[in-house]
Design an enzyme around this catalytic site. Sequence first.
Site, PDB file in Angstrom:
ATOM      1  N   ARG A 167      -4.004  -7.549 -20.805  1.00 44.98           N
ATOM      2  CA  ARG A 167      -4.933  -6.932 -21.767  1.00 44.98           C
ATOM      3  C   ARG A 167      -4.201  -6.063 -22.771  1.00 44.98           C
ATOM      4  O   ARG A 167      -4.692  -5.821 -23.863  1.00 44.98           O
ATOM      5  CB  ARG A 167      -5.970  -6.063 -21.043  1.00 44.98           C
ATOM      6  CG  ARG A 167      -6.867  -6.789 -20.095  1.00 44.98           C
ATOM      7  CD  ARG A 167      -7.872  -5.838 -19.465  1.00 44.98           C
ATOM      8  NE  ARG A 167      -8.764  -5.276 -20.463  1.00 44.98           N
ATOM      9  CZ  ARG A 167      -9.783  -5.929 -21.010  1.00 44.98           C
ATOM     10  NH1 ARG A 167     -10.042  -7.165 -20.632  1.00 44.98           N
ATOM     11  NH2 ARG A 167     -10.540  -5.361 -21.920  1.00 44.98           N
TER      12      ARG A 167
ATOM     13  N   ASP B 146     -11.005   0.330 -24.097  1.00 39.57           N
ATOM     14  CA  ASP B 146     -11.254   0.149 -22.664  1.00 39.57           C
ATOM     15  C   ASP B 146     -11.362   1.511 -21.965  1.00 39.57           C
ATOM     16  O   ASP B 146     -10.682   2.459 -22.338  1.00 39.57           O
ATOM     17  CB  ASP B 146     -10.078  -0.587 -21.985  1.00 39.57           C
ATOM     18  CG  ASP B 146     -10.126  -2.091 -22.218  1.00 39.57           C
ATOM     19  OD1 ASP B 146     -11.081  -2.567 -22.845  1.00 39.57           O
ATOM     20  OD2 ASP B 146      -9.180  -2.759 -21.763  1.00 39.57           O
TER      21      ASP B 146
ATOM     22  N   PRO C 105       0.811  -1.220   0.000  1.00 37.15           N
ATOM     23  CA  PRO C 105       0.000   0.000   0.000  1.00 37.15           C
ATOM     24  C   PRO C 105       0.846   1.272   0.000  1.00 37.15           C
ATOM     25  O   PRO C 105       0.326   2.363  -0.209  1.00 37.15           O
ATOM     26  CB  PRO C 105      -0.839  -0.108   1.282  1.00 37.15           C
ATOM     27  CG  PRO C 105      -0.378  -1.313   2.011  1.00 37.15           C
ATOM     28  CD  PRO C 105       0.564  -2.080   1.151  1.00 37.15           C
TER      29      PRO C 105
ATOM     30  N   GLU D 242       2.123  -7.782   8.708  1.00 41.32           N
ATOM     31  CA  GLU D 242       2.052  -6.336   8.905  1.00 41.32           C
ATOM     32  C   GLU D 242       2.908  -5.590   7.894  1.00 41.32           C
ATOM     33  O   GLU D 242       2.767  -4.395   7.694  1.00 41.32           O
ATOM     34  CB  GLU D 242       2.511  -5.974  10.326  1.00 41.32           C
ATOM     35  CG  GLU D 242       1.443  -6.128  11.370  1.00 41.32           C
ATOM     36  CD  GLU D 242       0.154  -5.407  10.996  1.00 41.32           C
ATOM     37  OE1 GLU D 242       0.170  -4.163  10.966  1.00 41.32           O
ATOM     38  OE2 GLU D 242      -0.850  -6.086  10.737  1.00 41.32           O
TER      39      GLU D 242
HETATM   40  N1  ADE Z   1      -0.870  -5.083   0.009  1.00 38.93           N
HETATM   41  C1  ADE Z   1      -1.808  -4.755   0.906  1.00 38.93           C
HETATM   42  N2  ADE Z   1      -2.599  -3.774   0.461  1.00 38.93           N
HETATM   43  C2  ADE Z   1      -2.137  -3.463  -0.794  1.00 38.93           C
HETATM   44  C3  ADE Z   1      -2.534  -2.524  -1.774  1.00 38.93           C
HETATM   45  N3  ADE Z   1      -3.555  -1.678  -1.585  1.00 38.93           N
HETATM   46  N4  ADE Z   1      -1.842  -2.494  -2.919  1.00 38.93           N
HETATM   47  C4  ADE Z   1      -0.794  -3.313  -3.115  1.00 38.93           C
HETATM   48  N5  ADE Z   1      -0.377  -4.218  -2.220  1.00 38.93           N
HETATM   49  C5  ADE Z   1      -1.047  -4.293  -1.069  1.00 38.93           C
END
Ligand code: ADE
Length: 243
Positions: free
Chosen positions: A153, A168, A88, A115
Amino acid sequence: MRFDVFTLLPEVFPPYLDSSILQRARQRGLLDIHIHNIRDYAAGRHKVTDDVPYGGGGGMVMKPEPVFNAVESVLGPRPGIPLILLTPQGRVFDQRIAAELSKQPHLALVCGRYEGVDERIRQYLVTDEISIGDYVLTGGELPALVLIDALTRLLPDALGDPDGAADDSHASGLLEYPHFTRPPEFRGWCVPDILLSGDHAKIAQWRREQSLARTLQKRPDMLEKVELSGSERSFIEKLQGAA
Ligand code: ADE
């Protein structure tokens, strides 16, 4: 295009990779996917891949040795290809990044879990970090599949259609126009006459206008980034005036 995916949950990949367009692309040799279980590269009888964080706090952290071992055993000590950590904290994936990455013949994807991953994986192993959006999943496996799907794709011939992914949503920087199929009338709701007219120039113009109108309504932020002709700009202004 080749992908090497490093994960602690290899079993989640086959059901999706063995379906639909991805399966076809693999059967036709356009896509070559290798899934590697990081646990196979962990030391000791218990094959431990996580440990508690230094400094305390909740959750477990993915240990560096199994991940470095896995990547280096499969790809060699200096892979020389993009090595992407799904996290993330990465740059947020979009169609522009998909187009950029689809030009690479070979990518490695590392799926984080727990985590998080030991920071040395980020500092000394991976070359890029990608997030699929501002929310937190339990691991990088779904994001890896999202990335593989979006890139597939864009591979020439993967969609079995000469126009490929050109129409697309997002490919042109606009949302896609509405689609209809048979029947021409369903519960009293009719397909727009123009789509039944056989006039391909008029249909193309209608679709472009629908794309513009939809993008204005649902994602006006996208219109700021896209190049439009003078008449398309006037069309948008007319819609804005009517709103
Ligand atoms: N791992 C956990 N959440 C994620 C996300 N939003 N994008 C990429 N990898 C992740």
